[in-house]
Design an enzyme around this catalytic site. Sequence first.
Site: not given
Length: 370
Positions: A126, A148, A190, A232, A242, A247, A251, A254, A258, A271
Amino acid sequence: MDESGVATVKVNLGERSYPIHIGNNLLAKRTSLLAGLDRVSHAVIITDSNVGPLYLDQVSEIFQEAGVRTDSYVVPAGEKSKGLASAESIWNWMLDVKADRGSFVVALGGGVVGDLAGFAAATFARGVRLLQIPTSLLAQVDSSVGGKVGVNLPKAKNMVGAFYQPCAVWIDVSTLRTLPQREYLSGLAEVVKYGVILDSNFFSFLEEHVDDLLAQDPAVLVSVVKTCCQLKATIVEQDEREVTGLRAVLNYGHTFAHAIETLTGYNQWLHGEAVAIGMACAAKLAVRLGMFPEELAQRQESLLSSLHLPIRIRGLAADKILECMMRDKKVQHGHLRFVLPTTIGRVVLVPDVSRQQVESVIDEMQDLSL
Ligand code: NAD
Ligand code: GLY
């Protein structure tokens, strides 16, 4: 920056706050690094088959010199390792090496290792503490910061995971010297993204330091990585999970990226390369919608091109890209939403863009030289 050239950025999240230390040859500054970590009794280092042979010994020694027990686990390099099967192997191995809540999971590698090891840290017993040591530019300016963590499902990228902040991030920009050049340039997309979405001065700085960036000048790299982490951190501090939508500015580019990555089977573009094309498309869309001056879109394209990044779509039809975008988890009730710039340094979420507008921008952004 302190006298040894190490810059520190703090991510302020109450009891989950943590420092990001950034330096050239940071991993050589051994004991001072460990002094910032609380009660380390065991370091469980997870790395990949490219990064392990280069940096595992150096990182292990930092802990061993301080009398801390270390164990290490090496996954095959590449996105395929970011799945539940790898996570399960790591959980079982952590049990074998008697990891417990006194252990630190140390994620040594690019974004794949960071996300996977972070996920193992968030879930084993946990939650055990996590230290991120990112070694790719993308991981140094993006994935190691903000908490994340997660793995892919066979049908969906990053679908299982958690928000789980590390206790610290150690960024040694000298590790970028061994990163393949294409991966490095891809990470620069980025970096440019932060300038466009949040900071026009930073964007100008990047324009003025293209040669230093291409040459990986250590002082410029420390400064650039520090600014990206700071930017960031500011976003993550305001919208850690988010929830408010803030946040989502991260993106930018993106939604296009994607779709391009999915349609090319994740093997034509890295990417960051897809993000560069996506940012060029998003800027052009903003121009079409009358919210962004054409000359600023051209400024962004010039910077991306000077960093050897692609800015045009190659061989993908507009209807296929649109179809793919409609399946994106960011699409709500069939409405296409985009993060679009209003000037360099500011973006807004535009909630309902028509298919026709997007389609005509995609047509305009095709690489006709092929
Ligand atoms: P990666 O981890 O696969 O690293 C790229 C390649 O470079 C790999 O082959 C790796 O072994 C190698 N490498 C890394 N550092 C090296 C070094 N110093 N020297 C030599 N080789 C080195 O990919 P990435 O681009 O770092 O990260 C991509 C992953 O990050 C994706 O899974 C993506 O979903 C994830 N990501 C996560 C977040 C987040 O917020 N958690 C944000 C962006 C991306
Ligand atoms: N890379 C996007 C985020 O961290 O939210």
